[in-house]
Design an enzyme around this catalytic site. Structure first.
Site, short mmCIF file in Angstrom:
data_model
loop_
_atom_site.label_atom_id
_atom_site.label_comp_id
_atom_site.label_asym_id
_atom_site.label_seq_id
_atom_site.Cartn_x
_atom_site.Cartn_y
_atom_site.Cartn_z
CG HIS A 133 -0.46 0.23 2.53
ND1 HIS A 133 -0.33 1.49 3.07
CD2 HIS A 133 -0.05 -0.62 3.50
CE1 HIS A 133 0.13 1.41 4.30
NE2 HIS A 133 0.31 0.14 4.60
CG ASP A 145 2.17 1.47 8.15
OD1 ASP A 145 1.92 0.86 7.09
OD2 ASP A 145 1.35 1.61 9.07
CD GLU A 179 -3.06 -1.22 4.81
OE1 GLU A 179 -2.81 -2.25 5.46
OE2 GLU A 179 -2.89 -0.07 5.29
CD GLU A 180 -2.24 2.72 7.20
OE1 GLU A 180 -2.97 2.15 8.06
OE2 GLU A 180 -1.01 2.60 7.18
CG ASP A 208 1.79 -3.08 5.48
OD1 ASP A 208 2.41 -2.04 5.77
OD2 ASP A 208 0.57 -3.21 5.65
CG HIS A 295 -0.70 3.81 12.31
ND1 HIS A 295 -1.94 3.22 12.43
CD2 HIS A 295 -0.15 3.29 11.18
CE1 HIS A 295 -2.14 2.40 11.42
NE2 HIS A 295 -1.06 2.42 10.64
#
Length: 583
Positions: A133, A145, A179-180, A208, A295
């Site tokens: 992603h 990420d 994706e998130e 990922d 994140h």
């Protein structure tokens, strides 16, 4: 990696979130590039060494893109669209067939497109797909990420193009949107595939978070047949990889898995904590999350484990070469030729050519003959339809009385243990009759993207620009850095007409100043540029423009609108209501 899946393999969402917000700041690994297996080993010979410095250069650009766009590359923002443009431009320059696939259902509002790139060699019925992603969360730039997986895939794709090995199977790459927000881009892609197209994908590999600073070495479905080459490479480095339990069901491989496609992939961990046993085996800090910046805004280029990134990128290359590259030059090979290679015929009559083959390597083989590219009213047959290499066949091209006059290129294909093609130029004689008509498809862009090809993500009802009529238009350019967009459509201009006229409405706005043409908009037929506009032609609102295409009456052409920007200051070329009128 998305947090959509809640409790996986005993790891709770609460625990994952708690690990993700540890206060300790990560330190970027400065470990030198991992040594390859010893020269002369089977693994060393199987694939090239991916230059981790080049992977890191891609990460730097993704980080810069986020910085220019509010600190993130979330799927609905300009940072994501700019990320797509960066990857796409690299791939197109390398020779890939690249498609932007808008996510028209199931994605967050304003989400950008998936980006699909296929290397145009190998058996199209046997596809190995590699994906990651490309979007980040809104809280940060998402460099581990998932810039790490995206950059590792990009450099593998560029290396494949540079090495250009003989291919036994097709390789297709996917960079997923949204994706998130719940694996939405990959879900959309998989659901868009027909049963036949799904069956062609023999395995999907997902990447990922492959550079976590306190990471481990995890493989999805580590004991499966699909995982075997990935595990073999990491085993050769003595890494003792483990099952990716934390990531199960939480990244884009899950979309393919749900469709019955075998899956695997690498990961180095997200918010879960490293165990004491894992720290003893791999190094790092026990009872600390694999990625303490998971994140968060600190997920920048300082949050990258270069050793893990290198091991992942090289393992991808090994897997790709092992599965899709041909082991050797074909033992048996042949040549294919047409004599004559062109012919003229009146409507209702036929023309023939001798299709000859020759064995050029090894033993003779059976070669099946076929043809493509014939227009309506034209049929192609071979007698016999299959030959043994060294023999010949008679090709007959038959036309009906209603076949449109013009010149057409037929592609003749010989399929044996390998495939070869040649061409035959067919001219259907006569002037024909002319029916005044508009022959360009979906010139107002209101009906999706078909039949346009190229950067179809430029088509839509984008905020920041407006349509000339209706609600949709094509927005080419507007990035503010070196980038290019193209939209193409094949069209047959009927014979018998005396003229063909292209009209289109174009709005040009720019941040450039002065009278130097930095950014350009071109209209092409094939490789021929018919007109060029630039930032110097900017003005308020739309302007209708006209171009004479009468020279192409009676021909099949590919019409292309192309925009290119230089390294700074945006110019937007907004196109709408294009039409090609014959008369």
């Amino acid at each position: 990696m998305v947090l959509r899946r809640l409790s996986v393999a005993g790891i709770s969402l609460a625990a994952t979130l708690a690990a993700a917000v540890l206060a300790a700041a990560p330190t970027a690994a400065a470990t030198p590039q991992t040594p390859r297996p010893a020269t002369g080993s089977a693994l060393a010979q199987a694939a090239p060494d991916i230059d981790v410095a080049k992977v890191q250069a891609h990460l730097t650009e993704l980080n810069n893109i986020a910085t220019r766009n509010g600190g993130n590359r979330k799927s609905s923002g300009q940072g994501y669209r700019d990320s797509v443009a960066y990857v796409k431009n690299k791939l197109q320059a390398a020779g890939y067939t690249v498609t932007e696939q808008p996510c028209t259902s199931g994605c967050a509002g304003g989400a950008g497109p998936n980006l699909i790139a296929e290397w145009p060699k190998g058996d199209a019925g046997s596809v190995y797909m590699f994906g990651s992603h490309l979007d980040s969360v809104g809280a940060g730039p998402g460099i581990n990420d998932n810039g790490s997986g995206s950059a590792a895939l990009l450099e593998n794709a560029l290396t494949l193009a540079e090495q250009n090995p003989d291919m036994a199977a097709r390789v297709r790459f996917g960079w997923w949107t949204d994706e998130e927000q719940g694996l939405n881009g990959s879900d959309f892609y998989v659901n868009s595939l027909s049963t036949t197209e799904r069956s062609k994908i023999k395995a999907y590999y997902n990447f990922d978070m492959v550079a976590s600073t306190n990471g481990g070495y995890f493989i999805n479905h580590v004991s499966s047949a699909a995982a075997a080459p990935m595990k073999a490479y990491w085993d050769s480095l003595g890494l003792q990889p483990e099952e990716n339990t934390e990531g199960a069901g939480r990244s884009d491989d899950y979309s393919f898995e749900q469709a019955g496609i075998p899956t695997s992939g690498y990961a180095m961990g997200a918010g879960a904590r490293k165990t004491s046993a894992q720290a003893a085996k791999w190094g790092g800090t026990a009872n600390r999350s694999y990625d303490p910046c998971y994140h968060q805004s600190c997920d920048t280029t300082n949050n990258i484990n270069s050793t893990g990134l290198n091991r992942s990128a090289d393992g991808i290359a090994y897997t790709l070469w092992k599965l899709a590259a041909a082991d050797t030059t074909p033992a048996n090979d042949f040549s294919l030729a047409a004599a004559p290679s062109s012919g003229s015929v009146d409507p209702g009559a036929s023309v023939s050519s001798t299709i000859s083959t020759a064995t050029t390597r090894g033993s003779a083989q059976t070669v099946k003959l076929s043809a493509s590219g014939a227009p309506a009213g034209v049929t192609v047959s071979f007698s016999p339809a299959s030959v043994t290499s060294g023999d010949s066949s008679t090709m007959t091209v038959a036309t009906s009385a209603t076949a449109a006059p013009g010149t057409y290129s037929l592609t003749l294909t010989g399929t044996g243990s390998v495939t070869h093609t040649t061409t035959f130029a067919l001219t259907v004689k006569g002037t024909g009759s002319c029916t005044s008509q508009q022959i360009l498809g979906n010139g107002g862009f209101e009906n999706g993207t078909t039949p346009w090809t190229g950067d179809t993500g430029a088509i839509g009802a984008h905020s920041g620009q407006s349509a000339h009529s209706g609600s949709r238009f094509a927005w080419l350019g507007g990035y503010g850095y070196s980038a290019a967009d193209t939209l193409s459509q094949p069209v047959t201009v009927p014979a018998g007409c005396s003229r063909a006229t292209l009209t289109y409405w174009l709005h040009i706005d720019t941040d450039e100043t002065g009278n130097v043409a930095y950014d350009t908009f071109k209209i092409k037929v094939g490789s021929t540029t018919l007109t060029t506009l630039s930032n110097t032609d900017a003005s308020n609102g739309y302007t209708q423009r006209t171009l004479d295409l009468s020279r192409y009456v009676g021909q099949q052409i590919t019409l292309t609108f192309a925009a290119a920007e230089d390294a700074s200051l945006q110019t937007s070329f907004v196109l709408d209501d294009a039409a090609l009128q014959t008369g």
